[in-house]
Design a protein around this motif. Structure first.
Motif, PDB file in Angstrom:
ATOM      1  N   ARG A   1      -6.821  -1.578  -4.226  1.00  0.00           N
ATOM      2  CA  ARG A   1      -6.821  -3.671  -3.642  1.00  0.00           C
ATOM      3  C   ARG A   1      -5.749  -3.267  -2.753  1.00  0.00           C
ATOM      4  NH1 ARG A   1      -4.492  -3.278  -9.089  1.00  0.00           N
ATOM      5  NH2 ARG A   1      -2.227  -3.946  -8.590  1.00  0.00           N
ATOM      6  N   CYS A   2      -4.704  -2.986  -2.297  1.00  0.00           N
ATOM      7  CA  CYS A   2      -4.230  -3.296  -0.633  1.00  0.00           C
ATOM      8  C   CYS A   2      -5.183  -3.663   0.011  1.00  0.00           C
ATOM      9  CB  CYS A   2      -3.094  -2.130  -0.964  1.00  0.00           C
ATOM     10  SG  CYS A   2      -1.654  -3.026  -1.695  1.00  0.00           S
TER      11      CYS A   2
ATOM     12  N   ASP B   1      -5.847   2.607  -8.226  1.00  0.00           N
ATOM     13  CA  ASP B   1      -6.324   1.153  -8.199  1.00  0.00           C
ATOM     14  C   ASP B   1      -5.183   0.569  -7.580  1.00  0.00           C
ATOM     15  OD1 ASP B   1      -7.897   1.962 -10.331  1.00  0.00           O
ATOM     16  OD2 ASP B   1      -7.087   1.631 -12.024  1.00  0.00           O
ATOM     17  N   GLY B   2      -4.017   1.056  -7.073  1.00  0.00           N
ATOM     18  CA  GLY B   2      -3.093  -0.406  -6.079  1.00  0.00           C
ATOM     19  C   GLY B   2      -3.885  -0.548  -5.432  1.00  0.00           C
TER      20      GLY B   2
ATOM     21  N   LYS C   1       2.014   1.718  -3.448  1.00  0.00           N
ATOM     22  CA  LYS C   1       1.335   2.809  -4.108  1.00  0.00           C
ATOM     23  C   LYS C   1       1.081   4.065  -4.088  1.00  0.00           C
ATOM     24  CE  LYS C   1       1.021  -0.975  -6.911  1.00  0.00           C
ATOM     25  NZ  LYS C   1       1.537  -0.873  -8.768  1.00  0.00           N
TER      26      LYS C   1
ATOM     27  N   THR D   1     -14.326  -6.019  -9.037  1.00  0.00           N
ATOM     28  CA  THR D   1     -13.481  -5.924  -7.532  1.00  0.00           C
ATOM     29  C   THR D   1     -14.650  -5.267  -6.613  1.00  0.00           C
ATOM     30  OG1 THR D   1     -12.257  -4.101  -8.428  1.00  0.00           O
ATOM     31  CG2 THR D   1     -11.236  -6.056  -8.939  1.00  0.00           C
TER      32      THR D   1
ATOM     33  N   LYS E   1       0.599  -1.036  -0.313  1.00  0.00           N
ATOM     34  CA  LYS E   1      -0.060  -0.027  -0.330  1.00  0.00           C
ATOM     35  C   LYS E   1       1.005   1.175  -0.058  1.00  0.00           C
ATOM     36  CE  LYS E   1      -1.722   1.140   3.783  1.00  0.00           C
ATOM     37  NZ  LYS E   1      -1.830   1.628   4.825  1.00  0.00           N
TER      38      LYS E   1
ATOM     39  N   HIS F   1     -14.170  -1.298 -13.229  1.00  0.00           N
ATOM     40  CA  HIS F   1     -13.758  -1.933 -11.727  1.00  0.00           C
ATOM     41  C   HIS F   1     -15.058  -2.466 -11.021  1.00  0.00           C
ATOM     42  CE1 HIS F   1      -9.467  -0.186 -12.594  1.00  0.00           C
ATOM     43  NE2 HIS F   1     -10.291   0.940 -12.756  1.00  0.00           N
TER      44      HIS F   1
ATOM     45  N   GLY G   1      -7.932  -4.003  -0.131  1.00  0.00           N
ATOM     46  CA  GLY G   1      -9.825  -4.378   0.264  1.00  0.00           C
ATOM     47  C   GLY G   1      -8.997  -5.834   1.098  1.00  0.00           C
ATOM     48  N   ASN G   2      -7.348  -6.042   0.160  1.00  0.00           N
ATOM     49  CA  ASN G   2      -7.094  -7.256   1.027  1.00  0.00           C
ATOM     50  C   ASN G   2      -6.747  -6.988   2.029  1.00  0.00           C
ATOM     51  OD1 ASN G   2      -6.906  -8.820  -1.346  1.00  0.00           O
ATOM     52  ND2 ASN G   2      -4.838  -7.661  -2.432  1.00  0.00           N
TER      53      ASN G   2
END
Length: 128
Positions: A34-35, A30-31, A23, A76, A20, A73, A37-38
């Protein structure tokens, strides 16, 4: 193999936080999304429910901005909203679980995708 699948959630959190930061330095929304979200999943599996919710709410704000600019998107974003609904359900905040279910239905209606509508209705049914 992913570290959180191995049951080492603390390691997953550490590396998602490092990713994160990279990014964020690259100014890659976007990155970053995703970080976060994970991180929701990793914190949830580690039992850090408050931190999971915090990360999920940040990811949700990013998702809203992403949807306003580009609907490509949605897959996701749908996964995030379903995870957030389940997280709030497990946490006992049924109103927030329903709210995320309603967001899934809205996306499904906008895109004409029955799977999102189904997931949203199941999330809401689980909250009741």
């Amino acid at each position: 193999m992913r570290s959180w699948v191995l049951g080492i959630s603390a390691s997953a959190v550490k590396f998602f936080d490092l990713a994160k930061k990279i990014k964020q330095d690259l100014n890659d929304p976007d990155g970053i999304f995703r970080c976060y979200g994970n991180l929701v999943l990793a914190h949830h599996l580690a039992g850090n429910f408050h931190k999971a919710i915090e990360c999920g709410e940040i990811a949700s704000r990013i998702a809203k901005e992403k949807r306003e600019k580009d609907t490509s998107h949605n897959q996701t974003i749908n996964a995030l909203y379903l995870n957030m609904s389940n997280l709030y359900l497990n946490f006992g905040d049924f109103r927030k679980a329903i709210e995320y279910g309603e967001m899934l239905i809205q996306i499904g209606n906008e895109n004409g995708k029955n799977e999102e509508i189904f997931n949203g209705k199941m999330a809401i049914a689980n909250a009741y």
